[in-house]
Enzyme design. Structure first.
Site, short mmCIF file in Angstrom:
data_model
loop_
_atom_site.label_atom_id
_atom_site.label_comp_id
_atom_site.label_asym_id
_atom_site.label_seq_id
_atom_site.Cartn_x
_atom_site.Cartn_y
_atom_site.Cartn_z
N ASP A 244 67.08 29.33 62.16
CA ASP A 244 67.55 29.13 63.54
C ASP A 244 68.90 29.82 63.75
OD1 ASP A 244 67.49 28.27 66.13
OD2 ASP A 244 67.75 26.14 65.69
N LYS B 117 74.34 25.20 63.98
CA LYS B 117 74.28 26.65 64.19
C LYS B 117 74.68 27.03 65.62
CE LYS B 117 70.53 26.58 66.78
NZ LYS B 117 70.45 26.92 68.18
N LYS C 62 69.29 19.38 70.31
CA LYS C 62 70.20 19.90 69.28
C LYS C 62 71.63 19.61 69.72
CE LYS C 62 66.98 23.55 67.83
NZ LYS C 62 66.63 24.97 67.87
N GLY D 11 62.45 15.39 79.83
CA GLY D 11 63.26 16.60 79.95
C GLY D 11 62.35 17.75 80.33
N ALA D 12 62.48 18.18 81.59
CA ALA D 12 61.63 19.27 82.08
C ALA D 12 62.45 20.54 82.25
CB ALA D 12 60.99 18.87 83.41
N GLY E 146 63.78 24.32 64.95
CA GLY E 146 63.52 25.60 64.30
C GLY E 146 64.01 26.73 65.16
N1 LIG Z 1 66.00 26.22 75.48
C1 LIG Z 1 65.72 26.42 74.21
O1 LIG Z 1 65.37 27.53 73.81
C2 LIG Z 1 65.83 25.31 73.22
C3 LIG Z 1 66.57 24.16 73.49
N2 LIG Z 1 66.67 23.19 72.56
C4 LIG Z 1 67.45 21.98 72.83
O2 LIG Z 1 66.77 21.18 73.81
C5 LIG Z 1 67.71 20.46 74.59
C6 LIG Z 1 67.46 20.75 76.07
O3 LIG Z 1 67.68 22.13 76.26
P1 LIG Z 1 67.09 22.92 77.52
O4 LIG Z 1 65.77 22.39 77.92
O5 LIG Z 1 67.17 24.34 77.16
O6 LIG Z 1 68.18 22.56 78.62
P2 LIG Z 1 68.03 22.58 80.20
O7 LIG Z 1 69.41 22.62 80.73
O8 LIG Z 1 67.07 23.63 80.62
O9 LIG Z 1 67.35 21.16 80.53
C7 LIG Z 1 68.02 19.97 80.20
C8 LIG Z 1 67.13 18.80 80.47
O10 LIG Z 1 67.85 17.61 80.11
C9 LIG Z 1 67.85 16.70 81.22
N3 LIG Z 1 69.08 15.95 81.33
C10 LIG Z 1 70.35 16.43 81.31
N4 LIG Z 1 71.22 15.41 81.49
C11 LIG Z 1 70.49 14.29 81.64
C12 LIG Z 1 70.81 12.92 81.87
N5 LIG Z 1 72.07 12.52 81.97
N6 LIG Z 1 69.78 12.03 81.96
C13 LIG Z 1 68.52 12.42 81.86
N7 LIG Z 1 68.14 13.72 81.65
C14 LIG Z 1 69.12 14.62 81.54
C15 LIG Z 1 67.69 17.59 82.45
O11 LIG Z 1 67.18 16.79 83.47
P3 LIG Z 1 67.03 17.29 84.99
O12 LIG Z 1 65.90 18.25 84.95
O13 LIG Z 1 66.68 16.04 85.72
O14 LIG Z 1 68.37 17.88 85.35
C16 LIG Z 1 66.73 18.66 81.94
O15 LIG Z 1 65.41 18.22 82.06
C17 LIG Z 1 69.10 20.92 74.11
O16 LIG Z 1 69.60 19.98 73.21
C18 LIG Z 1 68.83 22.24 73.42
O17 LIG Z 1 69.77 22.53 72.40
C19 LIG Z 1 66.04 23.27 71.36
C20 LIG Z 1 65.28 24.37 71.05
C21 LIG Z 1 65.12 25.47 71.96
O1 LIG Z 2 68.13 26.43 69.82
C1 LIG Z 2 67.76 27.45 70.34
C2 LIG Z 2 66.86 28.40 69.66
O2 LIG Z 2 66.34 27.87 68.48
C3 LIG Z 2 68.21 27.79 71.71
O3 LIG Z 2 69.48 28.31 71.63
P1 LIG Z 2 70.48 28.18 72.88
O4 LIG Z 2 70.60 26.72 73.18
O5 LIG Z 2 71.75 28.81 72.37
O6 LIG Z 2 69.89 28.96 74.01
#
Ligand SMILES: NC(=O)C1=CN([C@@H]2O[C@H](COP(=O)(O)OP(=O)(O)OC[C@H]3O[C@@H](n4cnc5c(N)ncnc54)[C@H](OP(=O)(O)O)[C@@H]3O)[C@@H](O)[C@H]2O)C=CC1
Ligand SMILES: O=C(CO)COP(=O)(O)O
Length: 322
Positions: A232, A179, A96, A24-25, A124
């Protein structure tokens, strides 16, 4: 008296540079990669969009980290099961969300897919944009396998990221997941300009609601008062950086859900989580009135104003039951 440093020091876990795969990038995977590289670790960042194979990315790694959105978790586990993951390495899940097919959490899916590996939940108050700026933050790494949690603690802990261990992966994961539903409600509260009293009442009652269902599902009460729970919730419910908060705010301003999600252009897990949570709550007969209003709002069954009225007009009762 035992000194704090005596309690905290742990010479059993080495600080030597490790090799990680981060799946996941997106926003969170990239921020976690930055934190690990800051500590001198080698990171193979993988996503469908990047030009590297999953097999290459997991070759000879010491730790696997998943920061994939919920909708990609089950399918990625299936892909990984066809490959050769190094024996017994810790698998860290930072997603999450709740799986719509099974209603399970990401750590439960990883645990079923890779039962020979220790599973560690990382969760967190961690808005990725703040972490990428190098602002100070703290998180929790939780596992039934304390040694695995300590390895992950060493991987990410630095002078800008304080990492605590916990024995309660379910509570840690559910705090961060549930949350997001409340962050949507908080966005509505601010979008309707309901004031500080209303916001405090909402968040306090929401914590009671999260504890009610979270403990029923196996989390420990004290975990929900910690960083991955209350911590959080405070972050996500008070920041326009939160995508879930922005969903609620946009709905309160009269936008449609589709409009808000298009404008966001990235993951707001709370939308799917609300639907799965309501399914679980109905099945388990657990009252979750705030989440229920969020559910109706997201499913076009009520307006933001009517949702507030419905919460204010519920039957009167004591704040706490003995
Ligand atoms: N952003 C934040 O501040 C925080 C996020 N999180 C949690 O982390 C998780 C990811 O969030 P975030 O990085 O922000 O989201 P993004 O939308 O920025 O990135 C999502 C990632 O998931 C991958 N993905 C989505 N669908 C698929 C699939 N079907 N198969 C394989 N890979 C997939 C995407 O791949 P691709 O790049 O190839 O599209 C991408 O790399 C969520 O559950 C979020 O709640 C937790 C803490 C903080
Ligand atoms: O989980 C998060 C912060 O801890 C990120 O929140 P959002 O997914 O609502 O942007």
């Amino acid at each position: 008296m035992i000194q704090d440093s005596t309690i905290m020091s742990d010479s059993s876990v080495s600080n030597e540079p490790l090799t990680l795969a981060i799946l996941g990038a997106g926003a969170w995977g990239s921020a976690l990669a930055q934190l690990a590289r800051y500590n001198g670790h080698t990171v193979h960042l993988w996503s469908r969009r990047l030009d590297n194979s999953l097999a290459e990315s997991i070759d000879s790694i010491d730790v696997l980290v998943s920061a994939i959105s919920m909708r990609g978790v089950a399918v990625t586990i299936e892909q990984l099961q066809t490959l050769k993951l190094p024996d017994k390495i810790p698998i860290v899940t930072a997603t999450k969300g709740l799986d719509p097919d099974s209603t399970l959490t990401p750590s439960q899916l990883w645990g079923m897919g890779f039962s020979d590996h220790p599973i560690v939940v990382l969760s967190g108050p961690n808005l990725s944009a703040e972490i990428e700026q190098g602002l100070p933050a703290a998180t929790v790494v939780a596992s039934e396998d304390l040694e695995a949690a300590k390895i992950v603690q060493q991987v990410f802990a630095s002078n800008r990221f304080r990492v605590y261990t916990s024995f309660d992966p379910m509570g840690t994961e559910l705090g961060g997941t549930l949350k997001n539903v409340i962050a949507i409600a908080a966005g509505v509260c601010d979008g309707l300009q309901l004031g500080t009293n209303a916001k405090s009442a909402l968040l306090t009652r929401a914590l009671t609601e999260i504890i009610r269902i979270g403990t029923h599902l196996g989390g420990k009460t004290e975990t929900f008062f910690g960083l991955s729970g209350l911590g959080d919730m405070l972050t996500t419910c008070n920041s326009a950086l939160s995508r879930n908060y922005r969903v609620g705010y946009g709905l309160a301003k009269g936008k449609t859900l589709e409009q808000v999600l298009t404008e966001l252009g990235s993951t707001a897990e709370g939308v799917n989580t609300t639907n799965v949570l309501i399914e679980i709550a109905h099945r388990e007969q657990i009252p979750i009135p705030i989440s229920w209003q969020v559910y109706q709002l997201l499913n076009h069954q009520i307006t933001p104003q009517k949702a507030v009225e419905a919460l204010m007009e519920r039957d009167l009762k004591p704040e706490f039951y003995r």
